[in-house]
Design a protein around this motif. Structure first.
Motif, mmCIF file in Angstrom:
data_model
loop_
_atom_site.group_PDB
_atom_site.id
_atom_site.type_symbol
_atom_site.label_atom_id
_atom_site.label_comp_id
_atom_site.label_asym_id
_atom_site.label_seq_id
_atom_site.Cartn_x
_atom_site.Cartn_y
_atom_site.Cartn_z
ATOM 1 N N MET A 1 0.838 -1.201 0.000
ATOM 2 C CA MET A 1 0.000 0.000 0.000
ATOM 3 C C MET A 1 0.874 1.253 0.000
ATOM 4 N N ILE A 2 0.603 2.169 -0.874
ATOM 5 C CA ILE A 2 1.393 3.400 -0.958
ATOM 6 C C ILE A 2 0.922 4.357 0.128
ATOM 7 N N ASN A 3 1.856 4.938 0.868
ATOM 8 C CA ASN A 3 1.477 5.813 1.976
ATOM 9 C C ASN A 3 0.978 7.165 1.467
ATOM 10 N N ASP A 4 0.293 7.872 2.373
ATOM 11 C CA ASP A 4 -0.339 9.142 2.011
ATOM 12 C C ASP A 4 0.682 10.196 1.596
ATOM 13 N N LYS A 5 1.844 10.170 2.217
ATOM 14 C CA LYS A 5 2.873 11.164 1.892
ATOM 15 C C LYS A 5 3.315 11.029 0.440
ATOM 16 N N THR A 38 -2.347 0.443 -6.449
ATOM 17 C CA THR A 38 -2.086 -0.866 -5.845
ATOM 18 C C THR A 38 -0.598 -1.198 -5.886
ATOM 19 N N SER A 39 -0.159 -1.971 -4.905
ATOM 20 C CA SER A 39 1.231 -2.453 -4.891
ATOM 21 C C SER A 39 1.302 -3.896 -5.360
ATOM 22 N N ASP A 40 0.147 -4.459 -5.751
ATOM 23 C CA ASP A 40 0.082 -5.826 -6.267
ATOM 24 C C ASP A 40 0.349 -5.786 -7.768
ATOM 25 N N LEU A 41 1.441 -6.375 -8.193
ATOM 26 C CA LEU A 41 1.849 -6.293 -9.598
ATOM 27 C C LEU A 41 0.819 -6.893 -10.538
ATOM 28 N N GLU A 42 0.279 -8.044 -10.194
ATOM 29 C CA GLU A 42 -0.686 -8.699 -11.078
ATOM 30 C C GLU A 42 -1.971 -7.880 -11.186
ATOM 31 N N THR A 46 -3.606 -6.130 -14.552
ATOM 32 C CA THR A 46 -5.010 -6.319 -14.958
ATOM 33 C C THR A 46 -5.675 -4.969 -15.192
ATOM 34 N N TRP A 47 -5.432 -4.032 -14.302
ATOM 35 C CA TRP A 47 -6.010 -2.690 -14.469
ATOM 36 C C TRP A 47 -5.505 -2.026 -15.750
ATOM 37 N N GLN A 48 -4.243 -2.245 -16.050
ATOM 38 C CA GLN A 48 -3.673 -1.661 -17.271
ATOM 39 C C GLN A 48 -4.330 -2.260 -18.514
#
Length: 217
Positions: A1-5, A38-42, A46-48
């Motif tokens: 998960m990418i942090n807010d900063k 997302t930090s999940d590569l797969e 899929t989103w791409q």
């Protein structure tokens, strides 16, 4: 998960604002504002691929869109609580469901071209019974049809019969040779929700009924 900063540094909120401008109705805009990376590569891949399919559709000028759909979530929730829904809002619900049905049907035919988008639309609930019920009860001008219920049909029929009888009686009064002397003109008008005939001032009481005096300023 990418942090807010990190999101703040990347000005992610501004990206979402730009994306929101391309949505066609409130529910879509809300979903756009709630997007998170997302930090999940797969998952990212899929989103791409989903985005690539959507871009491909835009490039061929596909007519698929949700233009005209309405955010009817609150209305649907209120309906479950017994809140009465206005006819115009019912039309919004019907149109939104129709748009969803058309989208699902069209993408099902184009599954080979847009497999991921087609898979998403498979989750759409078309609510055909709801669409049919609204269509049988409300016309395109947001007027309740006589066919909305057997009781309503009977009430409207009786009202029409009563109205026709009233019109006939008023016309007989206005065009009667007996009353010709008493009336200014052989016509029927409406004043303050009542049908009236223009009685001459000198003949008050000659025709049974309520005398309504029209004031002139």
């Amino acid at each position: 998960m990418i942090n807010d900063k990190s999101l703040h540094t990347l000005e992610f909120d501004k990206i979402l604002t730009q994306l929101t401008r391309h949505t066609s109705f409130a529910a879509g805009a809300e979903l756009a504002r709630e997007l998170q990376p997302t930090s999940d590569l797969e998952e990212a891949r899929t989103w791409q691929r989903e985005t690539a399919e959507a871009r491909a559709m835009l490039q061929v000028n596909s007519p698929l869109n949700l233009a005209g759909a309405r955010d009817v979530r609150e209305v649907a929730i209120n309906a479950q609580r017994g809140v009465i829904i206005e006819a115009a809002v019912l039309l919004d619900i019907r149109y939104t469901l129709r748009r969803a049905s058309a989208l699902k049907k069209t993408l099902a035919k184009q599954k080979l071209e847009y497999p991921l988008l087609s898979e998403i639309t498979e989750e759409i609930e078309e609510c055909r019974d709801v669409q049919q019920s609204i269509d049988s009860a409300i016309d395109d001008n947001a007027q309740v049809k006589d066919s909305a219920s057997p009781k309503l049909a009977i009430i409207r029929r009786d009202l029409k019969i009563a109205f026709d009888r009233l019109q006939s009686k008023m016309n007989r009064i206005a065009t009667s040779r007996t009353n010709e002397l008493y009336l200014q003109e052989p016509m029927v008008t409406m004043r303050n929700g009542r049908y009236v005939v223009p009685l001459k001032a000198d003949y008050k009481g000659k025709i049974p009924g309520i005398v309504q005096i029209e004031e002139h300023t």
